[in-house]
Scaffold this motif. Structure first.
Motif, short mmCIF file in Angstrom:
data_model
loop_
_atom_site.label_atom_id
_atom_site.label_comp_id
_atom_site.label_asym_id
_atom_site.label_seq_id
_atom_site.Cartn_x
_atom_site.Cartn_y
_atom_site.Cartn_z
N ASP A 351 48.23 67.34 69.93
CA ASP A 351 49.45 66.55 69.85
C ASP A 351 49.96 66.58 68.41
O ASP A 351 49.17 66.47 67.47
N PRO A 352 51.25 66.72 68.23
CA PRO A 352 51.78 66.78 66.86
C PRO A 352 51.88 65.40 66.24
O PRO A 352 51.93 64.38 66.94
N SER A 353 51.88 65.38 64.94
CA SER A 353 52.21 64.15 64.22
C SER A 353 53.72 64.10 64.08
O SER A 353 54.36 65.11 63.75
N LEU A 354 54.31 62.96 64.35
CA LEU A 354 55.77 62.88 64.28
C LEU A 354 56.29 63.13 62.87
O LEU A 354 57.44 63.51 62.69
N THR A 355 55.44 62.94 61.87
CA THR A 355 55.89 63.23 60.50
C THR A 355 56.07 64.73 60.28
O THR A 355 56.76 65.14 59.34
N ASP A 356 55.45 65.56 61.16
CA ASP A 356 55.59 67.01 61.00
C ASP A 356 57.03 67.47 61.15
O ASP A 356 57.43 68.48 60.57
N PHE A 357 57.80 66.74 61.94
CA PHE A 357 59.17 67.17 62.19
C PHE A 357 60.04 67.13 60.94
O PHE A 357 61.03 67.84 60.84
N PHE A 358 59.67 66.30 59.99
CA PHE A 358 60.42 66.25 58.74
C PHE A 358 60.26 67.55 57.94
O PHE A 358 61.08 67.86 57.09
N ASP A 359 59.18 68.29 58.22
CA ASP A 359 58.91 69.51 57.47
C ASP A 359 59.68 70.72 57.98
O ASP A 359 59.65 71.78 57.36
N HIS A 360 60.36 70.56 59.10
CA HIS A 360 61.00 71.72 59.73
C HIS A 360 62.53 71.58 59.83
O HIS A 360 63.17 72.30 60.58
N VAL A 361 63.09 70.66 59.08
CA VAL A 361 64.54 70.48 59.09
C VAL A 361 65.22 71.53 58.22
O VAL A 361 66.18 72.19 58.62
N TYR A 362 64.68 71.72 57.02
CA TYR A 362 65.22 72.70 56.09
C TYR A 362 64.10 73.63 55.62
O TYR A 362 62.92 73.28 55.71
N VAL A 363 64.48 74.78 55.11
CA VAL A 363 63.48 75.69 54.55
C VAL A 363 62.77 75.01 53.38
O VAL A 363 61.54 75.06 53.27
N GLU A 364 63.54 74.37 52.53
CA GLU A 364 62.98 73.60 51.42
C GLU A 364 63.35 72.13 51.62
O GLU A 364 64.53 71.79 51.76
N GLN A 365 62.35 71.30 51.64
CA GLN A 365 62.58 69.88 51.91
C GLN A 365 63.40 69.23 50.80
O GLN A 365 63.15 69.46 49.60
N THR A 366 64.36 68.41 51.15
CA THR A 366 65.20 67.71 50.18
C THR A 366 64.52 66.40 49.76
O THR A 366 63.63 65.89 50.45
N ALA A 367 64.95 65.88 48.66
CA ALA A 367 64.39 64.61 48.17
C ALA A 367 64.66 63.49 49.17
O ALA A 367 63.80 62.62 49.41
#
Length: 388
Positions: A351-367
């Protein structure tokens, strides 16, 4: 104008014009066919299948394995292991035939039902199940297999495909029928009514984009029959946009290969788009949330079972290629093995961690996104130890 029932839209026809009904089960339609439902090879003046019986055996194996994968995925959904599944039952020839016509540089834009094309492109079937199990949003990289992510928005992928094809055109990736690049976009008969599809036709036509529009006309847009989508054969619509269209027997893997091969070559050499209508039938439900017995007749299904894409190839291989029962049994054993591996892999998906989805929005994560991730993680942690 005739009187209408309240709450409905009246049908209006020009003088002396009658409604056009779709072909019934007993009627035949004109299309490109190279292998009959009885397993007999036939000739066509414009298309031919130039591969040998070994290639046909390969097509048979592909279709059997893909159908077994589809059957296992349906069973997994019924057992609560997948949230939903879109079956391809009956459409194996359309997908394998067109999929095997692609070269290593061609790009595929699928709907959510092209499991057979994904198989041809080397996408692990387990990757497909991750999406329907809800553990990811489609985790394969389109660049790895030239197979884009499944598109749930009906018809949107045709515009994506047209834009990509225009990029191929500008990168000078066309001009060689054998070694150039082309794009193929899959969609259904229901999607042909969407604005996105028609806009894609316009753009592809006026810019001469190297794209093949592959419509799997399986007769039903969920519960809406084909006569609610069009009053002429779908492939004829292409003429209105200024490019050729062709209708092929979508249950004939040899014909779909030959037609797709020619359309893709045409695109690669710079001659522009083609609309291929694969005339087939959705033998199962639209998805596992659908009950087709509520809107279609069982006799139509029984009629189309006689046109089964796998059975006709088996008949040909048995009668004309000398293939024995032992070979077919081995294919069935291979299919069962793949199904068992698929089931085991599905059940072991973490099962995924819901926080993982924040890592796949952009190639480089924004502040800002990193801050949102931290805030959500703190919120989720506040429930720990409370039985949630």
């Amino acid at each position: 104008m005739s009187e209408s029932v309240p709450g409905t839209v009246p049908e209006v026809f020009a003088p002396h014009e009658a409604p056009v009904s779709p072909p019934q089960a007993s009627e035949e339609v004109e299309f490109v066919q190279l292998l009959t439902p009885e397993g007999e090879r036939v000739k066509h003046p414009d298309y031919s299948f130039d591969l040998d019986d070994e290639a046909i055996k390969g097509f048979y194996r592909d279709m059997v394995l893909v159908r077994r994968i589809d059957t296992e995925a349906t069973a997994l959904q019924r057992q609560g292991e997948l949230g939903i599944w879109a079956s391809l039952l009956g459409q194996e020839a359309a997908q394998i035939g067109s999929g095997r016509a692609l070269n290593s540089k061609d790009m595929v834009f699928p709907t959510y039902r092209e499991h057979g094309v994904a198989f041809c492109q080397g996408v692990d079937p387990l990757r497909l199940l991750g999406l329907f199990r809800g553990v990811d949003q489609g985790a394969w990289d389109p660049r790895d297999n030239n197979f884009h992510l499944y598109t749930i928005v009906i018809g949107a992928q045709t515009l994506h495909a047209t834009g990509y094809a225009m990029g191929q055109q500008r990168d000078h990736a066309i001009g060689d029928a054998e070694n150039g690049e082309a794009t193929i976009a899959y969609f259904g008969d229901g999607a042909s009514s969407q604005g996105d599809v028609n806009e894609a036709f316009i753009w592809a036509s006026v810019f001469n984009a190297p794209v093949v529009f592959f419509c799997q006309n399986n007769q039903w847009a969920i519960s809406e029959p084909i006569d609610r989508q069009t009053r002429i054969p779908l492939y004829q619509r292409a003429a209105g946009f200024g490019f050729p269209g062709v209708r092929v027997d979508g249950n004939d893997v040899l014909a779909t290969y030959a037609v797709s091969q020619q359309a893709l070559k045409r695109a690669r050499e710079g001659s522009g788009p083609t609309l291929v209508e694969a005339y087939t039938y959705r033998m199962g439900a639209h998805t596992t949330s659908d009950d087709p017995t509520k809107y279609r007749l069982n006799e139509d299904l029984e009629h189309w079972k006689l046109k089964d894409p796998i059975a006709r190839v088996r008949a040909y291989l048995t009668r004309s290629a000398g293939v024995d029962a032992e070979w077919f049994d081995q294919i069935d054993a291979d299919a069962d093995k793949i199904a068992a591996e698929l089931r085991a892999g599905c059940l072991s998906m973490p099962d995924p961690s819901l926080t993982d989805f924040f890592d796949h929005v952009y190639v480089e994560q924004t502040a800002q996104l990193a801050e949102q991730k931290q805030q959500y993680a703190a919120y989720a942690a506040s429930f720990e130890g409370e039985g949630h």
